[in-house]
Design a protein around this motif. Structure first.
Motif, mmCIF file in Angstrom:
data_model
loop_
_atom_site.group_PDB
_atom_site.id
_atom_site.type_symbol
_atom_site.label_atom_id
_atom_site.label_comp_id
_atom_site.label_asym_id
_atom_site.label_seq_id
_atom_site.Cartn_x
_atom_site.Cartn_y
_atom_site.Cartn_z
ATOM 1 N N ARG A 76 0.813 -1.215 0.000
ATOM 2 C CA ARG A 76 0.000 0.000 0.000
ATOM 3 C C ARG A 76 0.850 1.270 0.000
ATOM 4 O O ARG A 76 0.517 2.267 0.646
ATOM 5 C CB ARG A 76 -0.940 0.013 1.211
ATOM 6 N N THR A 77 1.967 1.240 -0.706
ATOM 7 C CA THR A 77 2.792 2.431 -0.791
ATOM 8 C C THR A 77 2.182 3.411 -1.784
ATOM 9 O O THR A 77 1.422 3.034 -2.679
ATOM 10 C CB THR A 77 4.222 2.081 -1.240
ATOM 11 N N SER A 78 2.514 4.669 -1.635
ATOM 12 C CA SER A 78 2.017 5.696 -2.534
ATOM 13 C C SER A 78 2.769 5.641 -3.861
ATOM 14 O O SER A 78 3.820 4.995 -3.978
ATOM 15 C CB SER A 78 2.202 7.075 -1.904
ATOM 16 N N ILE A 79 2.236 6.344 -4.845
ATOM 17 C CA ILE A 79 2.906 6.404 -6.137
ATOM 18 C C ILE A 79 4.261 7.089 -5.993
ATOM 19 O O ILE A 79 5.248 6.704 -6.634
ATOM 20 C CB ILE A 79 2.025 7.134 -7.162
ATOM 21 N N GLY A 80 4.341 8.088 -5.130
ATOM 22 C CA GLY A 80 5.609 8.763 -4.900
ATOM 23 C C GLY A 80 6.662 7.828 -4.347
ATOM 24 O O GLY A 80 7.828 7.843 -4.786
ATOM 25 N N THR A 81 6.275 6.991 -3.373
ATOM 26 C CA THR A 81 7.211 6.026 -2.806
ATOM 27 C C THR A 81 7.600 4.989 -3.856
ATOM 28 O O THR A 81 8.762 4.579 -3.945
ATOM 29 C CB THR A 81 6.583 5.333 -1.593
ATOM 30 N N ARG A 82 6.644 4.564 -4.636
ATOM 31 C CA ARG A 82 6.927 3.612 -5.717
ATOM 32 C C ARG A 82 7.968 4.179 -6.672
ATOM 33 O O ARG A 82 8.930 3.506 -7.066
ATOM 34 C CB ARG A 82 5.619 3.309 -6.439
ATOM 35 N N ASN A 83 7.820 5.442 -7.045
ATOM 36 C CA ASN A 83 8.769 6.065 -7.960
ATOM 37 C C ASN A 83 10.149 6.245 -7.327
ATOM 38 O O ASN A 83 11.172 6.147 -8.012
ATOM 39 C CB ASN A 83 8.229 7.407 -8.436
ATOM 40 N N CYS A 84 10.188 6.496 -6.029
ATOM 41 C CA CYS A 84 11.480 6.618 -5.338
ATOM 42 C C CYS A 84 12.228 5.287 -5.348
ATOM 43 O O CYS A 84 13.458 5.251 -5.549
ATOM 44 C CB CYS A 84 11.268 7.090 -3.902
ATOM 45 N N ARG A 85 11.513 4.196 -5.142
ATOM 46 C CA ARG A 85 12.163 2.885 -5.167
ATOM 47 C C ARG A 85 12.623 2.523 -6.578
ATOM 48 O O ARG A 85 13.685 1.923 -6.754
ATOM 49 C CB ARG A 85 11.201 1.840 -4.606
ATOM 50 N N LEU A 86 11.829 2.903 -7.554
ATOM 51 C CA LEU A 86 12.256 2.672 -8.935
ATOM 52 C C LEU A 86 13.513 3.485 -9.244
ATOM 53 O O LEU A 86 14.420 2.994 -9.930
ATOM 54 C CB LEU A 86 11.135 3.048 -9.902
#
Length: 333
Positions: A76-86
């Motif tokens: 349930r991570t946010s899109i912002g967190t998803r992009n940071c991990r990418l």
């Protein structure tokens, strides 16, 4: 260490590239580390073996996409967190691509994974009464309350990011007129922010009560170690809950340390400060980020609307009907 092993490339990426060659901040290294820990654990579970047994060629673009989907749907991570991990994963594969031609195709596939667009909500900000209500809450008779009051005042005065404020050392502060503080932002870029006399007085009183070495952080926890961002958020949440009794509108807002940055930006826009000045003040790379504050301030929008010619507003009679001489001339035709 075997050059073909995953351990070799991770060690070279974190120790040689991020830490030594790029001189990234500790926070950047830790953020990348956490992203890679989650990614490697995810891939190891899918392959039913320990992380230590994974190979570089198993970290394919399909695995990255599966990990990102898992992060959003399961964690349930946010899109912002998803992009940071990418970003952390792509940075590693960009590093490998420059040094290992045999992995070029694998790296190119990972690097082609796009960041995900998400909603861009308007930044939350506080009005003057809400800021005052929060600043009244710390008990300034105690060392902890005095520390928290000075920290919140510094955030509001400078619009600093929370870690920028927590990294401030006595060597970064000038308390004599003109009072100012040096902040180190993203990419280790330094900027100077002026201080109100009231803020300078609070910092001076804090240093007199709790003297700190010249090059060590000013804000410390009860054990004498540097105050963490999590600790600052925890204390702020307590003050906001207490301040909501005096300012009920706070109950509807999600207040965190960055809210003070948004508040300072919105108030500067409302005061008519040029956006390029605000950009330099806040350490923004792009004016687009600064303009976000202008879009958020409803009062600024209302004042702009008031500048529109009243004659053009809906419900106003057309210009020719407000000129009786013109009407008389038309009737005489």
């Amino acid at each position: 260490m075997n050059r073909e092993s995953l351990a070799y490339w991770l060690h070279a990426f974190f120790h040689e590239w991020l830490a030594e060659q790029r001189n990234c901040s500790r926070h950047t290294v830790l953020s990348y580390r956490d992203a890679w820990k989650l990614y490697l654990q995810f891939v190891a579970r899918r392959h039913h073996r320990p992380v230590s047994a994974l190979k570089l060629d198993e970290l394919t673009a399909d695995e990255v996409l599966a990990f990102l989907k898992h992060s959003e749907s399961e964690r349930r991570t946010s899109i912002g967190t998803r992009n940071c991990r990418l970003a952390a994963i792509r940075s590693f594969f960009r590093f490998v691509a420059d040094r290992e031609p045999l992995s070029a195709m694998q790296c190119a596939a990972v690097l082609s994974i796009p960041t995900k667009k998400g909603p861009k909500p308007e930044p939350d900000y506080l009005d003057g009464d809400e800021v005052a209500a929060i600043l009244r809450r710390p008990d300034r008779s105690t060392p902890e309350g005095q520390r928290d009051h000075a920290l919140l005042a510094l955030l509001y005065n400078t619009g600093a990011r929370i870690q920028e404020a927590l990294d401030v050392c006595p060597s970064n502060i000038r308390l004599t007129a003109p009072a100012q503080v040096k902040l180190y932002g993203k990419g280790r870029k330094a900027r100077i922010c002026p201080l109100w006399p009231e803020t300078a007085a609070l910092l001076k009183a804090l240093l007199e009560r709790q003297p700190r070495p010249y090059n060590e952080p000013l804000f410390v926890n009860r054990y004498g170690g540097p105050l963490s961002a999590a600790g600052a958020r925890f204390k702020l949440a307590q003050y906001v809950r207490a301040a909501a009794y005096d300012s009920p509108s706070l109950r509807k807002k999600r207040v965190h340390p960055h809210t003070f940055r948004h508040t300072a930006g919105v108030q500067m826009i409302a005061a008519g400060v040029d956006v390029t000045v605000i950009r330099n003040w806040f350490g923004h790379v792009s004016l687009d980020t600064t303009n976000h504050y202008a879009r958020a301030n409803i009062e600024t929008k209302r004042l702009a609307l008031e500048q529109v010619d009243r004659s053009t507003r809906p419900g106003s009679p057309p210009r020719w009907r407000r000129n009786p001489n013109l009407l008389a001339w038309l009737d005489a035709l």
